[in-house]
Design a protein around this motif. Sequence first.
Motif, PDB file in Angstrom:
ATOM      1  N   SER A 170     -21.329   4.073  -9.066  1.00  0.00           N
ATOM      2  CA  SER A 170     -20.822   2.891  -8.359  1.00  0.00           C
ATOM      3  C   SER A 170     -19.930   2.057  -9.263  1.00  0.00           C
ATOM      4  CB  SER A 170     -21.985   2.042  -7.830  1.00  0.00           C
ATOM      5  OG  SER A 170     -22.643   1.339  -8.876  1.00  0.00           O
ATOM      6  N   ALA A 227     -15.468   1.699  -9.493  1.00  0.00           N
ATOM      7  CA  ALA A 227     -14.810   0.390  -9.525  1.00  0.00           C
ATOM      8  C   ALA A 227     -13.929   0.259 -10.764  1.00  0.00           C
ATOM      9  CB  ALA A 227     -15.860  -0.721  -9.491  1.00  0.00           C
ATOM     10  N   TYR A 280     -18.068   1.470   1.125  1.00  0.00           N
ATOM     11  CA  TYR A 280     -17.559   1.424  -0.250  1.00  0.00           C
ATOM     12  C   TYR A 280     -16.634   2.606  -0.534  1.00  0.00           C
ATOM     13  CZ  TYR A 280     -17.619   1.067  -5.381  1.00  0.00           C
ATOM     14  OH  TYR A 280     -17.264   0.952  -6.709  1.00  0.00           O
ATOM     15  N   ASN A 317     -19.189  -2.920  -4.557  1.00  0.00           N
ATOM     16  CA  ASN A 317     -19.811  -2.125  -5.623  1.00  0.00           C
ATOM     17  C   ASN A 317     -21.123  -2.751  -6.069  1.00  0.00           C
ATOM     18  OD1 ASN A 317     -19.665  -2.913  -8.814  1.00  0.00           O
ATOM     19  ND2 ASN A 317     -18.120  -4.037  -7.664  1.00  0.00           N
TER      20      ASN A 317
END
Length: 269
Positions: free
Chosen positions: A50, A54, A113, A133
């Motif tokens: 995650s 990002a 996401y 995130n």
Amino acid sequence: MDRTRRHLIIAAASLAPAALLSNAMAAPPKDSGLSMLEAINQAGRQRMLSQRMAKCYAQQLLGVKVDQAQQLLAASATRFDEQLANLRRLTAAKDRAEAAATYEQLAALWGSYRVAVTAAPNAAGLATVAKLNEQVLATAHEGTQQLEKLQATPIGTLVNLSGRQRMLSQRMAKFYFFERAGLNAPETNAALKKSRADFIAAFAQLKAAPQNSAEVRNWLALADTQWQFFDEAISQAGNSREHDQNVATTSENILDAMDKLTALYTQLG
């Protein structure tokens, strides 16, 4: 830091993955027959992914190692899909209602996401990625904690703790690039400092663990070296394209070392 020292750091940090870390991110099993320790490993890796995605999104927006960032992001999304499927099968098959509900929630969050983080980067998209995130991370962490509780052994705790270091490495790099992109600079800097403090505290716990084998101790020493390179990179005074590239490189190196360590702890069970 003088230029010679800076180049030595970058050169040394770049050697470790090619020479020592080639097996650190091996593909996950395709069936659902995971051991509980491997499930904790994969669940913990979801936290890292995650943050890594990002980070890679922000790198692209800033023009830092764009081709590499695109490749890492795509591979991370695929890995997240695979592991999420594994974990949903595991929790359903073992009738773990609480964990199963967490992974259904994670699947829903991941859908949103995934769309946001794999889209073409822009400033508005970065703000969306920054929000989503954190939600994915929190839910992935909850699932990992639930699986560790089900395992209920010291080795399970070490797998979780070591695995969380992977996440923190990417989280620090993410915040570095978020700050470079001008996203909530004071708040982002504070979050980076907290992640750094958490990493240092957990590293001390891992080094002191009585379960450490000789191989684990060797990899802890290598990870410590990679941490020194990464820590210096994110702490460099001033900002430049060279600094950005250094953070991108060293964040992947410390991640590889911590991923290998987590695999070794998994094998100790």
